[in-house]
Design a protein around this motif. Sequence first.
Motif, mmCIF file in Angstrom:
data_model
loop_
_atom_site.group_PDB
_atom_site.id
_atom_site.type_symbol
_atom_site.label_atom_id
_atom_site.label_comp_id
_atom_site.label_asym_id
_atom_site.label_seq_id
_atom_site.Cartn_x
_atom_site.Cartn_y
_atom_site.Cartn_z
ATOM 1 N N GLN A 23 1.653 -3.583 -6.940
ATOM 2 C CA GLN A 23 0.364 -3.683 -6.254
ATOM 3 C C GLN A 23 0.518 -3.055 -4.863
ATOM 4 O OE1 GLN A 23 -3.017 -7.046 -5.898
ATOM 5 N NE2 GLN A 23 -1.014 -7.804 -5.390
ATOM 6 N N LEU A 24 -0.244 -2.003 -4.605
ATOM 7 C CA LEU A 24 -0.231 -1.309 -3.321
ATOM 8 C C LEU A 24 -1.574 -1.522 -2.648
ATOM 9 C CD1 LEU A 24 1.157 2.148 -4.538
ATOM 10 C CD2 LEU A 24 2.467 0.320 -3.463
ATOM 11 N N ILE A 25 -1.541 -1.954 -1.386
ATOM 12 C CA ILE A 25 -2.786 -2.148 -0.637
ATOM 13 C C ILE A 25 -2.673 -1.423 0.692
ATOM 14 C CG2 ILE A 25 -4.351 -3.797 0.450
ATOM 15 C CD1 ILE A 25 -3.673 -5.725 -1.800
ATOM 16 N N GLU A 55 -8.878 -10.442 -3.802
ATOM 17 C CA GLU A 55 -8.526 -9.200 -4.486
ATOM 18 C C GLU A 55 -7.012 -8.956 -4.488
ATOM 19 O OE1 GLU A 55 -10.971 -5.784 -3.382
ATOM 20 O OE2 GLU A 55 -12.451 -7.184 -2.562
ATOM 21 N N ILE A 56 -6.262 -9.825 -3.830
ATOM 22 C CA ILE A 56 -4.808 -9.699 -3.758
ATOM 23 C C ILE A 56 -4.200 -10.716 -4.717
ATOM 24 C CG2 ILE A 56 -2.780 -9.884 -2.269
ATOM 25 C CD1 ILE A 56 -4.745 -9.296 0.111
ATOM 26 N N ASP A 57 -3.448 -10.235 -5.692
ATOM 27 C CA ASP A 57 -2.793 -11.132 -6.645
ATOM 28 C C ASP A 57 -1.618 -11.803 -5.945
ATOM 29 O OD1 ASP A 57 -1.357 -12.386 -8.648
ATOM 30 O OD2 ASP A 57 -1.422 -10.684 -10.020
ATOM 31 N N PRO A 58 -1.694 -13.116 -5.701
ATOM 32 C CA PRO A 58 -0.630 -13.791 -4.967
ATOM 33 C C PRO A 58 0.678 -13.897 -5.745
ATOM 34 C CG PRO A 58 -2.195 -15.394 -5.773
ATOM 35 C CD PRO A 58 -2.760 -14.035 -6.099
ATOM 36 N N ASN A 59 0.638 -13.606 -7.047
ATOM 37 C CA ASN A 59 1.829 -13.687 -7.882
ATOM 38 C C ASN A 59 2.494 -12.331 -8.092
ATOM 39 O OD1 ASN A 59 1.504 -16.528 -8.376
ATOM 40 N ND2 ASN A 59 -0.234 -15.961 -9.661
ATOM 41 N N ALA A 60 1.895 -11.285 -7.550
ATOM 42 C CA ALA A 60 2.443 -9.938 -7.730
ATOM 43 C C ALA A 60 3.096 -9.459 -6.442
ATOM 44 C CB ALA A 60 1.327 -8.970 -8.124
ATOM 45 N N GLU A 61 4.211 -8.791 -6.594
ATOM 46 C CA GLU A 61 4.827 -8.131 -5.443
ATOM 47 C C GLU A 61 3.809 -7.124 -4.911
ATOM 48 O OE1 GLU A 61 9.068 -6.069 -4.717
ATOM 49 O OE2 GLU A 61 7.910 -5.232 -6.373
ATOM 50 N N THR A 62 3.519 -7.208 -3.619
ATOM 51 C CA THR A 62 2.478 -6.359 -3.046
ATOM 52 C C THR A 62 3.020 -5.631 -1.832
ATOM 53 O OG1 THR A 62 0.829 -7.973 -3.766
ATOM 54 C CG2 THR A 62 0.114 -6.312 -2.174
ATOM 55 N N ILE A 63 2.909 -4.310 -1.863
ATOM 56 C CA ILE A 63 3.332 -3.484 -0.741
ATOM 57 C C ILE A 63 2.094 -3.171 0.090
ATOM 58 C CG2 ILE A 63 4.532 -1.379 -0.028
ATOM 59 C CD1 ILE A 63 6.145 -3.320 -1.923
ATOM 60 N N PHE A 64 2.156 -3.508 1.378
ATOM 61 C CA PHE A 64 1.057 -3.222 2.295
ATOM 62 C C PHE A 64 1.404 -1.989 3.114
ATOM 63 C CE2 PHE A 64 0.274 -7.502 1.033
ATOM 64 C CZ PHE A 64 -1.097 -7.572 0.963
ATOM 65 N N ILE A 65 0.401 -1.121 3.278
ATOM 66 C CA ILE A 65 0.599 0.206 3.861
ATOM 67 C C ILE A 65 -0.400 0.424 4.984
ATOM 68 C CG2 ILE A 65 0.587 2.691 3.352
ATOM 69 C CD1 ILE A 65 0.729 1.639 0.279
ATOM 70 N N VAL A 75 -0.613 -7.875 8.622
ATOM 71 C CA VAL A 75 -1.310 -8.407 7.446
ATOM 72 C C VAL A 75 -0.369 -9.308 6.647
ATOM 73 C CG1 VAL A 75 -2.339 -7.800 5.214
ATOM 74 C CG2 VAL A 75 -3.016 -6.560 7.282
ATOM 75 N N CYS A 76 0.867 -8.872 6.473
ATOM 76 C CA CYS A 76 1.848 -9.703 5.749
ATOM 77 C C CYS A 76 2.061 -11.040 6.467
ATOM 78 C CB CYS A 76 3.173 -8.958 5.604
ATOM 79 S SG CYS A 76 3.100 -7.517 4.515
ATOM 80 N N GLU A 77 2.129 -11.006 7.786
ATOM 81 C CA GLU A 77 2.278 -12.242 8.564
ATOM 82 C C GLU A 77 1.074 -13.156 8.368
ATOM 83 O OE1 GLU A 77 2.893 -10.770 12.521
ATOM 84 O OE2 GLU A 77 5.049 -10.497 12.215
ATOM 85 N N TYR A 78 -0.119 -12.577 8.388
ATOM 86 C CA TYR A 78 -1.338 -13.365 8.168
ATOM 87 C C TYR A 78 -1.292 -14.027 6.795
ATOM 88 C CZ TYR A 78 -6.079 -14.404 6.760
ATOM 89 O OH TYR A 78 -7.198 -15.045 6.264
ATOM 90 N N LEU A 79 -0.911 -13.265 5.784
ATOM 91 C CA LEU A 79 -0.864 -13.820 4.429
ATOM 92 C C LEU A 79 0.137 -14.968 4.341
ATOM 93 C CD1 LEU A 79 -1.168 -10.538 2.367
ATOM 94 C CD2 LEU A 79 -2.910 -12.300 2.693
ATOM 95 N N GLN A 80 1.281 -14.823 5.008
ATOM 96 C CA GLN A 80 2.244 -15.925 5.042
ATOM 97 C C GLN A 80 1.600 -17.177 5.636
ATOM 98 O OE1 GLN A 80 5.830 -14.899 7.154
ATOM 99 N NE2 GLN A 80 6.566 -13.524 5.554
ATOM 100 N N GLN A 81 0.828 -16.989 6.697
ATOM 101 C CA GLN A 81 0.190 -18.127 7.373
ATOM 102 C C GLN A 81 -0.799 -18.852 6.463
ATOM 103 O OE1 GLN A 81 -1.457 -16.510 10.979
ATOM 104 N NE2 GLN A 81 0.524 -16.352 11.977
ATOM 105 N N VAL A 82 -1.421 -18.125 5.538
ATOM 106 C CA VAL A 82 -2.383 -18.764 4.631
ATOM 107 C C VAL A 82 -1.741 -19.119 3.290
ATOM 108 C CG1 VAL A 82 -4.395 -17.747 5.772
ATOM 109 C CG2 VAL A 82 -3.362 -16.570 3.799
ATOM 110 N N GLY A 83 -0.396 -19.008 3.218
ATOM 111 C CA GLY A 83 0.329 -19.465 2.041
ATOM 112 C C GLY A 83 0.543 -18.447 0.948
ATOM 113 N N ILE A 84 0.319 -17.172 1.226
ATOM 114 C CA ILE A 84 0.545 -16.120 0.239
ATOM 115 C C ILE A 84 1.816 -15.376 0.642
ATOM 116 C CG2 ILE A 84 -0.365 -14.013 -0.816
ATOM 117 C CD1 ILE A 84 -3.179 -15.153 -0.296
ATOM 118 N N CYS A 86 3.528 -12.945 -1.113
ATOM 119 C CA CYS A 86 3.820 -11.752 -1.911
ATOM 120 C C CYS A 86 3.973 -10.476 -1.093
ATOM 121 C CB CYS A 86 2.723 -11.546 -2.951
ATOM 122 S SG CYS A 86 1.098 -11.152 -2.221
ATOM 123 N N GLY A 87 3.628 -10.511 0.195
ATOM 124 C CA GLY A 87 3.523 -9.295 0.988
ATOM 125 C C GLY A 87 4.844 -8.684 1.421
#
Length: 105
Positions: A23-25, A55-65, A75-84, A86-87
């Motif tokens: 998953q690439l975002i 729209e972000i699958d929390p169970n999939a490895e996701t590369i943010f660009i 964005v990865c830090e934000y996702l960690q804060q909300v419990g996701i 995968c980033g």
Amino acid sequence: MQPVPQMTVDTLKARLNNGEAIQLIDVREHEEVAHGIIPGAKHIPMNDIPNRIDEIDPNAETIFICRSGYRSERVCEYLQQVGIECGINLEGGMLAWAEIEGPIA
């Protein structure tokens, strides 16, 4: 908060060339993406992430660009804060990608 995992452009390119489904975002702005995007990446501008988080699958490895790797790491830090968790941040972003792939058109 844990350190954000990083991936080099060389590793990403090799994995994509091997046909791995990753998953690439791309979190850049519309005018930046108009100049090119990594094939297969989904465009969700950074400021839209909170409203489009479903729209972000929390169970999939996701590369943010992004352009340089700074915004995508935030964005990865934000996702960690909300419990996701995968980033993964693409180190160097599109600037680093262009060094190995050439300009994206």
